[in-house]
Structure formats: structure tokens, C-alpha cells
Design an enzyme around this catalytic site. Structure first.
Site, PDB file in Angstrom:
ATOM      1  N   HIS A 307       0.856  -1.183   0.000  1.00  0.00           N
ATOM      2  CA  HIS A 307       0.000   0.000   0.000  1.00  0.00           C
ATOM      3  C   HIS A 307       0.887   1.225   0.000  1.00  0.00           C
ATOM      4  O   HIS A 307       1.929   1.231   0.649  1.00  0.00           O
ATOM      5  CB  HIS A 307      -0.908   0.014   1.233  1.00  0.00           C
ATOM      6  CG  HIS A 307      -2.052   0.960   1.085  1.00  0.00           C
ATOM      7  ND1 HIS A 307      -1.934   2.299   1.362  1.00  0.00           N
ATOM      8  CD2 HIS A 307      -3.314   0.757   0.652  1.00  0.00           C
ATOM      9  CE1 HIS A 307      -3.092   2.883   1.111  1.00  0.00           C
ATOM     10  NE2 HIS A 307      -3.949   1.975   0.681  1.00  0.00           N
ATOM     11  N   ASP A 364      -8.081  -4.939  -0.087  1.00  0.00           N
ATOM     12  CA  ASP A 364      -8.627  -5.744  -1.181  1.00  0.00           C
ATOM     13  C   ASP A 364      -8.278  -7.221  -1.085  1.00  0.00           C
ATOM     14  O   ASP A 364      -8.831  -8.037  -1.813  1.00  0.00           O
ATOM     15  CB  ASP A 364      -8.108  -5.216  -2.527  1.00  0.00           C
ATOM     16  CG  ASP A 364      -8.711  -3.870  -2.820  1.00  0.00           C
ATOM     17  OD1 ASP A 364      -9.890  -3.693  -2.502  1.00  0.00           O
ATOM     18  OD2 ASP A 364      -7.996  -3.010  -3.349  1.00  0.00           O
TER      19      ASP A 364
END
Ligand code: ACO
Length: 428
Positions: A307, A364
Site C-alpha cells: 500500500h 482488497d
């Protein structure tokens, strides 16, 4: 601590104010850089070190794994609030009281119709079209049916525009799915809650009564809350920058949806599930895919890992992992994909490559497993993300307009040819 930062270049010193946010984040305010240095700019591809705005909506600390909407922790909101309350909170800054929430919901219901002509546009898409393509186009089409740009100096006009899109967007999302499945379009039922109605619009079969499944609605609510805002990510920055030209709310949102589609952003949830399915089809050898992810000659990346901001863990991933276990258990689903996901996570968390680069599962990694358990097709996952992110985009657009932010217009360092004379085509 000094409230000034000094830049020294070519023997000259320039001072810039240092500003501090409410969570003690420090930033060098370089608004005067070009004028005082006679044209120097900063360069920061991907904006890894650049704050594009001051914002009071979402706070996240990537090192500590903290995410808060308007000061409330994501863990508490996911457990105690519903999506509509969170939408109100994000957009207007405070949790609504009972009357405010009821009015908000009533106003949304009032606006939930879609012009019949929109159906012709939906009809024109092939069934095979990617749902994100359909959703972006339908949202753009809404602009044509609602062409008046919002008078942002009127709180009432702004509220009305916000309510209108919160009402119509779930209908478009549901229609996108129904078109794909060949089901007749549904307008839902105003007697239901916002998320329940959204679920009904997606799944109601023409020959069957819709019945609420508490587990499913609760899981959906939680997923939408977890996706509702994430400060200045790619799609949100897109919404703000498009809106900064004073393009309308719907146009700004449509651009945001397009940005979200990319596999490095919202499209990752679809990519994660496709990756897990491919690993399963290939015999479930997670080690092979770990090796591929680490091989710099191989473009393969472990989707759902890493991320831009979280370099410790993604707090949303923790909540979702727990929810995935719960939802699959409650619905009595045994999904081999979940086992592969858990195996990959375990290996990656112990692997030097991933540890050194601070690559942790992101939101996700597990969301697709829940969507799948809820009967949502893989290529609809990013559409579900867009549905969740809608209040965040709206809140960010509203804040940007209320703060009267200037048009977004970055600079560049030109690295092309210097001036040269034109050569006519027969001499080239
Ligand atoms: N698998 C393998 N290696 C990775 C991964 C991954 N998923 N992510 C990053 N790396 C490696 C890079 O190759 C790079 O290695 P190097 O230093 O040896 O060159 C290093 O980690 C840093 O990667 P960057 O791409 O520079 O990190 P950045 O912060 O720019 O990117 C991103 C973050 C785009 C999320 C990246 O981690 C990625 O592509 N992940 C997979 C896609 C994904 O899951 N996206 C969803 C993000 S969450 C969201 O949008 C809601």
C-alpha cells in the site's frame, strides 16, 4: 520545535513556514517557493511527499495502521454504525441524530428515480461490457440529465445535489449488475434501509419475494463503510482536481470512478480474486507465486499486497479478514480460495522480501472473498468499491469547494528538445 524550514541553494537561504495538523503532522508550506526563488519548483512524481490540501475528513497513519473518519476509528464505525450514518458523518462532519438521519434517508428516497431515457443508454451496452465501463458511462450520462452545476454558495443546493447522487448511484450500480445477469431492472423498495434496498435492487428475482438476510446485509454494510474514504488516494485526488475546475459534482465523480478502475487502485480487488483462482487452478502452489512476485524479471505482483501509505498493516484488512471468516462460517460456505489467501498471507508475512519492503495485505486482499460469498460476480467488485467510496468522494468534493481551493494545476520539469527550426515534410 521550529516553525520555519530553511532551503539553501546557490549560497542563498529561503525560509518557509512549517504548518502542523491536528495529529501533529508537519508540512513545509512552499506556496511562495516560485516567487521567492525566481521560478524554482519541487518535483515529486506520484506525489509521495506532497500534500495537495488541508482536510478535516479522514486521518490515517500508515506507520501505526490508524484510520479514522472525522475522528472516529474505523474499527468502531465498522462495528457500531451503518453505512448511511457514516456517509452523513463523512460529508457533513458529525454523526447525525435520529431526526437528521431519518430526514437524510427520506430525502434520498425522494430522489431515487432515474430518467427512463437512461434505460436506452444501458440497453446499448453489450452484456459483455465491463461493469466499471458501464458505471462510469452511466454516471457521465447522469450529468446530461442533471446539467445544472451546483451553486456551492447555497448549502441547500449543495445538500440537494448530494442527496440526488446518493439516491441515484445505487440504482445505477444495481442496474449494472442486473444488465449483466439479464434480469429486469428494479427500483427497490422505499420501506427498506439504504443498504438493504441496494441489495434488493441488485438481487431481487422477478418471480420471487425478496427476503432480508441479516448476515449478508451486515457484511455488505461493513464492506461499504470500510471503503467509504481514504483521504487523498488516486480516485479522490481525481475527484478534487476535476472539481477544482468547477466541473459539477456528477462530472467529478465520474472521473473518480474511472480512476478507481485501475488495477493498482480499486481494480485490485478483482485482480486479487483472479490471482487466487489462477493459483487454485494451477494446483494451489503458493510458493511458486511467491517466487514469481519476488522475481524482478517477472511482472507478476502479489495482488492485494502493499500500500502506498500503510507500511505496517492496513487496519481495514484486519477487520475484513475477521469478517470473511465470520460471513463464510455463518453462510456455511467452504471456499478453498480463502485457504489459499490465508496461506499466501502467512508466507508473505514471514518472507524477507515482503518484510523488508513493508508489504502487508491491503483492504482488497480479503474483500473479494466476501463479495464472492455474497454472490457478487468478480468483475463487479470494483463497482462495489465505487459504491462504498461514493460518500468519501462527495465529502472531499464538498470540502474542496467550501474551502474555495484554487484550480489544481501542477508544474513540470521539461526534459524535451530545445527550440529547433521546423523541417518541411519532403526534407525529413
Ligand atoms: N508484490 C510484489 N512486490 C511488490 C508489491 C507486490 N504486491 N508491491 C510492491 N512491491 C515491491 C516493488 O516491486 C518495489 O520493490 P523494489 O524496491 O525492489 O523495486 C517495492 O515493493 C516498492 O513498491 P512500489 O511500487 O514502489 O510501492 P508503491 O507505494 O508505489 O505502490 C502499490 C503501492 C501500488 C499498492 C503496490 O504495492 C502494488 O502494486 N500492490 C499490488 C496492487 C494492489 O494490491 N493495489 C491495491 C492498493 S489498495 C487500494 O487501492 C484500495
Amino acid at each position: 520545535m521550529s516553525d520555519k524550514a530553511t532551503l539553501e541553494y546557490n549560497g542563498k537561504k529561503y525560509e518557509f513556514p512549517v504548518i502542523e495538523g491536528t495529529e501533529n503532522e508537519l508540512a513545509i508550506d512552499i506556496k511562495t517557493l516560485r516567487s521567492v526563488t525566481n521560478g524554482m519548483i519541487t518535483i515529486d512524481p506520484g506525489y509521495k511527499n506532497t500534500g495537495s490540501c488541508e482536510s478535516a475528513i479522514t486521518f490515517l497513519d500508515g506507520e501505526k495502521g490508524i484510520l479514522r473518519y472525522r475522528g472516529y476509528s474505523i474499527e468502531e464505525l465498522a462495528e457500531k454504525a451503518d453505512f448511511l450514518e457514516v456517509a452523513y458523518l463523512l460529508i457533513f462532519g458529525e454523526l447525525p441524530n435520529k431526526e437528521q438521519l431519518a430526514k437524510f434517508h427520506d430525502d434520498i428516497k425522494e430522489e431515487s428515480h432515474i430518467d427512463e431515457e437512461m434505460k436506452k443508454i444501458l440497453d446499448a451496452f453489450p452484456k459483455s461490457a465491463h461493469p466499471m465501463g458501464v458505471l462510469t458511462s452511466l454516471t457521465s450520462a447522469l450529468i446530461a440529465f442533471n446539467p445544472i452545476s451546483v451553486n456551492v454558495s447555497s448549502e441547500e443546493a449543495m445538500y440537494h445535489a448530494i442527496v440526488r447522487i446518493l439516491a441515484k448511484f445505487p440504482v445505477l450500480v444495481a442496474w449494472t449488475l442486473r444488465k449483466k445477469k439479464g434480469l429486469p431492472l428494479d427500483y427497490g423498495d422505499d420501506s427498506l434501509g439504504y443498504v438493504e434496498n441496494f441489495h434488493k435492487m441488485m438481487f431481487k428475482r422477478p418471480n420471487k419475494e425478496y427476503t432480508k438476510n441479516e448476515i449478508v446485509i451486515e457484511a455488505l454494510d461493513k464492506l461499504l463503510i470500510l471503503h467509504a474514504d481514504h483521504e487523498q488516494n488516486c480516485s479522490t485526488s481525481t475527484v478534487r482536481i476535476v472539481g477544482s475546475s468547477h466541473a459539477g459534482l456528477f462530472a467529478s465523480l465520474s472521473a473518480g470512478i474511472a480512476a478507481l478502475w485501475g488495477p493498482l487502485h480499486g481494480g485490485a480487488n478483482q485482480a486479487v480474486l483472479e490471482m487466487l483462482e489462477a493459483i487454485e487452478a494451477d494446483g494451489g502452489d503458493t510458493k511458486k507465486y511467491m517466487a514469481k512476485a519476488k522475481d524482478k524479471e517477472d511482472p507478476f505482483r502479489l495482488m492485494g499486497f502493499g500500500h502506498r501509505v500503510y507500511k505496517n498493516f492496513d487496519p481495514r484488512a484486519r477487520i475484513i479478514k475477521k469478517a470473511a471468516d465470520g460471513v463464510l462460517g455463518d453462510l456455511g460456505i467452504e471456499d478453498p480460495i480463502l485457504e489459499i489467501a490465508k496461506g499466501l498471507e502467512k508466507e508473505a508475512l514471514e518472507d524477507k522480501y515482503f518484510v523488508d519492503r513493508k508489504l502487508y495485505p491491503n483492504v482488497d486482499f480479503y474483500s473479494g472473498i466476501i463479495y464472492r460469498a455474497l454472490g457478487i460476480p468478480t468483475d463487479m467488485f470494483t463497482v462495489m468499491f465505487a459504491m462504498g467510496r461514493l460518500p468519501g468522494w462527495i465529502a472531499q468534493w464538498r470540502e474542496m469547494r467550501l474551502r474555495k481551493e484554487p484550480i489544481g494545476r501542477p508544474r513540470q520539469v521539461y526534459i524535451g528538445e530545445n527550440e529547433r527550426p521546423f523541417v518541411s515534410v519532403d526534407l525529413r
